[in-house]
Write a protein that holds these residues in place. Sequence first.
Motif, mmCIF file in Angstrom:
data_model
loop_
_atom_site.group_PDB
_atom_site.id
_atom_site.type_symbol
_atom_site.label_atom_id
_atom_site.label_comp_id
_atom_site.label_asym_id
_atom_site.label_seq_id
_atom_site.Cartn_x
_atom_site.Cartn_y
_atom_site.Cartn_z
ATOM 1 N N HIS A 7 0.822 -1.217 0.000
ATOM 2 C CA HIS A 7 0.000 0.000 0.000
ATOM 3 C C HIS A 7 0.856 1.266 0.000
ATOM 4 O O HIS A 7 0.417 2.320 -0.471
ATOM 5 N N GLN A 8 2.075 1.156 0.494
ATOM 6 C CA GLN A 8 2.967 2.322 0.536
ATOM 7 C C GLN A 8 3.317 2.821 -0.858
ATOM 8 O O GLN A 8 3.764 3.961 -1.013
ATOM 9 N N TYR A 9 3.136 1.986 -1.885
ATOM 10 C CA TYR A 9 3.549 2.358 -3.234
ATOM 11 C C TYR A 9 2.438 3.004 -4.058
ATOM 12 O O TYR A 9 2.733 3.651 -5.064
ATOM 13 N N PHE A 10 1.194 2.841 -3.668
ATOM 14 C CA PHE A 10 0.097 3.310 -4.526
ATOM 15 C C PHE A 10 0.179 4.810 -4.807
ATOM 16 O O PHE A 10 -0.015 5.249 -5.940
ATOM 17 N N ARG A 11 0.471 5.599 -3.790
ATOM 18 C CA ARG A 11 0.535 7.053 -3.996
ATOM 19 C C ARG A 11 1.683 7.464 -4.915
ATOM 20 O O ARG A 11 1.685 8.574 -5.461
ATOM 21 N N GLN A 12 2.668 6.585 -5.079
ATOM 22 C CA GLN A 12 3.867 6.932 -5.841
ATOM 23 C C GLN A 12 3.847 6.418 -7.280
ATOM 24 O O GLN A 12 4.786 6.684 -8.035
ATOM 25 N N LEU A 13 2.827 5.684 -7.663
ATOM 26 C CA LEU A 13 2.817 5.095 -8.995
ATOM 27 C C LEU A 13 2.836 6.194 -10.054
ATOM 28 O O LEU A 13 2.064 7.148 -9.981
ATOM 29 N N PRO A 14 3.709 6.078 -11.065
ATOM 30 C CA PRO A 14 3.976 7.192 -11.970
ATOM 31 C C PRO A 14 3.099 7.258 -13.207
ATOM 32 O O PRO A 14 3.229 8.187 -14.005
ATOM 33 N N ALA A 15 2.217 6.276 -13.399
ATOM 34 C CA ALA A 15 1.431 6.235 -14.641
ATOM 35 C C ALA A 15 0.026 5.734 -14.328
ATOM 36 O O ALA A 15 -0.264 5.269 -13.215
ATOM 37 N N LYS A 16 -0.842 5.820 -15.317
ATOM 38 C CA LYS A 16 -2.208 5.350 -15.117
ATOM 39 C C LYS A 16 -2.191 3.876 -14.722
ATOM 40 O O LYS A 16 -1.345 3.104 -15.176
ATOM 41 N N THR A 17 -3.131 3.518 -13.858
ATOM 42 C CA THR A 17 -3.088 2.195 -13.240
ATOM 43 C C THR A 17 -4.456 1.538 -13.267
ATOM 44 O O THR A 17 -5.475 2.162 -12.967
ATOM 45 N N ARG A 47 -8.453 2.924 -3.454
ATOM 46 C CA ARG A 47 -8.975 4.085 -4.174
ATOM 47 C C ARG A 47 -8.699 5.378 -3.406
ATOM 48 O O ARG A 47 -8.475 6.437 -4.001
ATOM 49 N N GLU A 48 -8.674 5.297 -2.097
ATOM 50 C CA GLU A 48 -8.337 6.478 -1.301
ATOM 51 C C GLU A 48 -6.868 6.853 -1.500
ATOM 52 O O GLU A 48 -6.520 8.034 -1.556
ATOM 53 N N LEU A 49 -6.019 5.836 -1.613
ATOM 54 C CA LEU A 49 -4.590 6.088 -1.826
ATOM 55 C C LEU A 49 -4.301 6.588 -3.237
ATOM 56 O O LEU A 49 -3.407 7.407 -3.447
ATOM 57 N N LEU A 50 -5.056 6.068 -4.216
ATOM 58 C CA LEU A 50 -4.840 6.424 -5.620
ATOM 59 C C LEU A 50 -6.201 6.653 -6.269
ATOM 60 O O LEU A 50 -6.765 5.765 -6.915
ATOM 61 N N PRO A 51 -6.765 7.857 -6.105
ATOM 62 C CA PRO A 51 -8.126 8.125 -6.596
ATOM 63 C C PRO A 51 -8.305 7.914 -8.097
ATOM 64 O O PRO A 51 -9.428 7.667 -8.555
#
Length: 273
Positions: free
Chosen positions: A199-209, A229-233
Motif C-alpha cells: 500500500h505504501q507504493y500506490f501514492r507513488q505510482l507514476p502512470a495510469k493504473t 482508491r483512497e490512496l490512488l483516486p
Amino acid sequence: MSTFISGGQVQANGIRQHYLRYGGKGPTLILVPGITSPAITWGFVAEVLGQQFDTWVLDVRGRGLSSSGEGLDYGTESCADDINAFASALGLTQYHLVGHSMGARFIMRAAVKQPDGVLSLSLIDPPVSGPGRRLYPGQWPWYQDSIREAEQGMDAEAMKKYCPTWTEEQRQLRAEWLHTCYEPAIRRAYDDFHQLDIHQYFRQLPAKTLLMVAGKGGVILPEDEAEIRELLPTIEIVHVENAGHMIPWDDFPGFFAAFGSFLGATLQPEAQP
C-alpha cells in the motif's frame, strides 16, 4: 496464427533473465507472472497480447529458465530491480507493465524505483496482505506439496488435485514446468506477501493504473478496494466476477474484456486454447 517470435536470454542485474517474445509490433508490454508461473505458462495470454503489442514475458528469478538456486536474493527489491534492468538491457524505453499476483507487486515497486518510460500499470489481483493485515488466502502447503511432487515427476492427471478446474493442456504444462520453481524462491515471495505492505507504493505510482479483481479469488475484498482508491483516486478498478485468482484460466474472454480500452487497444481472443 501464432504471434510467438522467440525465446531468449539476457544478462541483466547480474543474473541470466529468460524471456519469451510475442508480436514484435506496436507498443512494448512487459508481462511479469505470478509466484509459481514460469513465462511459458502465460504463453496462451501472450499470444493474444502479441496481436497488439510487442510483448515480453519474463521468467522471474528462481523460475523457468532464469537464474536460480542458492546464493540469490529472491526478495521484492531484487526482483523489481530485475524488471528495470531487463528493460534497460534490451533498450526498451517506453512500455506498459502487466503483472499478475506476485508480479503485480513487483511491477509496482519497479515503477516507483524507475518511473521513466512506464506508460501504464495493470495490476492483476495482487495480494494486499501485509503486516497487521488479513492473511493471503493461498496456503503454503499447496505450493510446497505441488512443487515437491513436480520435482519427482508428475502429469496432468496428478496436477488435477491442485488445479481441478483447469484444462488438461494447462495442467500438463504446469506439471511440466513447476519443477523449475525453486522452493526457497517461492517461500521468500510468499513470506513477502505477509511481511511487505504494498500500500505504501500506490501514492507513488507514476502512470495510469488498472486494478483487476477476481470476483471469486478472495484476494481483494471491497474494503481493500476502498482503501486503494483512497490512496490512488485515479485508479481504474474492474472485476472479473466469475474468475478465481488465476483469472485468464477461469475466464479467458473475461480477462481480456476487463482491460477495455485501458491499454489503448482492444484485445479480442478467438478462443481459449
